[in-house]
Design an enzyme around this catalytic site. Structure first.
Site, mmCIF file in Angstrom:
data_model
loop_
_atom_site.group_PDB
_atom_site.id
_atom_site.type_symbol
_atom_site.label_atom_id
_atom_site.label_comp_id
_atom_site.label_asym_id
_atom_site.label_seq_id
_atom_site.Cartn_x
_atom_site.Cartn_y
_atom_site.Cartn_z
ATOM 1 C CD GLU A 81 -2.998 -1.299 2.068
ATOM 2 O OE1 GLU A 81 -3.993 -0.699 1.669
ATOM 3 O OE2 GLU A 81 -2.936 -1.894 3.144
ATOM 4 C CG HIS A 100 -3.810 1.749 5.759
ATOM 5 N ND1 HIS A 100 -5.162 1.977 5.637
ATOM 6 C CD2 HIS A 100 -3.596 0.537 5.207
ATOM 7 C CE1 HIS A 100 -5.726 0.950 5.032
ATOM 8 N NE2 HIS A 100 -4.793 0.056 4.773
ATOM 9 C CG HIS A 102 -7.116 -3.486 7.123
ATOM 10 N ND1 HIS A 102 -6.850 -4.592 6.355
ATOM 11 C CD2 HIS A 102 -6.677 -2.414 6.410
ATOM 12 C CE1 HIS A 102 -6.249 -4.208 5.222
ATOM 13 N NE2 HIS A 102 -6.120 -2.893 5.246
ATOM 14 C CE1 TYR A 121 -16.081 16.094 24.277
ATOM 15 C CE2 TYR A 121 -14.093 16.885 23.192
ATOM 16 C CZ TYR A 121 -14.706 16.257 24.262
ATOM 17 O OH TYR A 121 -13.950 15.804 25.305
ATOM 18 C CG HIS A 163 -8.846 -0.811 2.324
ATOM 19 N ND1 HIS A 163 -8.081 -0.438 1.242
ATOM 20 C CD2 HIS A 163 -7.975 -1.240 3.265
ATOM 21 C CE1 HIS A 163 -6.809 -0.675 1.516
ATOM 22 N NE2 HIS A 163 -6.717 -1.153 2.733
ATOM 23 C CE1 TYR A 216 -6.786 18.889 24.995
ATOM 24 C CE2 TYR A 216 -8.592 20.474 24.922
ATOM 25 C CZ TYR A 216 -8.112 19.186 24.771
ATOM 26 O OH TYR A 216 -8.993 18.199 24.431
HETATM 27 ZN ZN LIG Z 1 -5.100 -1.720 3.868
#
Ligand SMILES: [Zn+2]
Length: 220
Positions: A81, A100, A102, A121, A163, A216
């Protein structure tokens, strides 16, 4: 391979440490997640399919951010990826790291192709009143990069249809923090859907939260 500087070595070790942490914490499973960090004109990224426990700093792949052909330095191929990481670092010069995963709840929402609305929020930590779900495209393709970049407009996190999810930030620490917050929001939103769905915050309330974060040091 040219000698790796002390700073680059620290970045490579930080990638490995965060990979191990995200699996130990349950945020990620196996080797499905991947992490990249900008280092000058290079992108440092986890290699493809290697268990995190066996990773050493030398195994982290290095790619020239300016190049588009996936040519890498290092003994192992970069994550399958790599393209989405590279295209994000190229399109967003303020970004220093990409995470990234899953992770389960973010991926469950992504399977339903549902983004996360202003149900809490903390959504403001992602830059606005929602976290979008990017259109589907096969992993590793330019189409997926483009879909993710569109979903990441004015945001620092998005879901990837069928994905997983992606977060981006100035540093790896902040980006991993966002990944944990995104999975948490996804879990909370999914639970609230089971009891009738959330009451959404207004744009004004989200802006107030963003201003509160800035005071903050959590500038979204
Ligand atoms: Zn992936």
């Amino acid at each position: 391979m040219p000698k790796i500087s002390k700073h680059e070595l620290q970045l490579r070790q930080a990638i490995i440490d965060k990979c191990r942490w995200m699996n130990a914490s349950g945020l990620n499973q196996g080797t499905s997640g991947n992490i990249s960090v900008r280092h000058d004109d290079l992108m440092l990224i986890t290699p493809s399919g290697i268990p995190y426990e066996t990773l050493t700093p030398e195994m982290i792949a290095a790619l020239q951010i300016a190049r588009d052909d996936g040519a890498h330095r290092g003994p192992l191929k970069p994550s399958s990826e790599w393209r989405i990481h590279l295209d994000i670092l190229r399109a967003r010069p303020e970004i220093g790291a990409v995470v990234h995963t899953h992770s389960t709840y973010a991926t469950a929402l992504a399977m339903a192709r549902r983004g996360i609305p202003a149900c809490h929020y903390m959504i403001a930590a992602f830059g606005g009143g929602d976290v979008r779900c990017a259109d589907y495209a096969r992993f590793g393709t330019k189409e997926l990069s483009n879909a993710a970049l569109a979903a990441l407009k004015d945001r620092n996190g998005c879901l990837l249809a069928n994905h997983g999810m992606i977060t981006i930030g100035p540093t790896l620490d902040k980006t991993m923090w966002l990944a944990v917050e995104l999975e948490t929001l996804a879990r909370q939103y999914t639970l609230s859907l089971q009891i009738g769905g959330p009451v959404l915050l207004t744009d004004e309330q989200i802006e107030e939260a963003r201003a509160g974060f800035a005071s903050y040091g959590l500038k979204a």
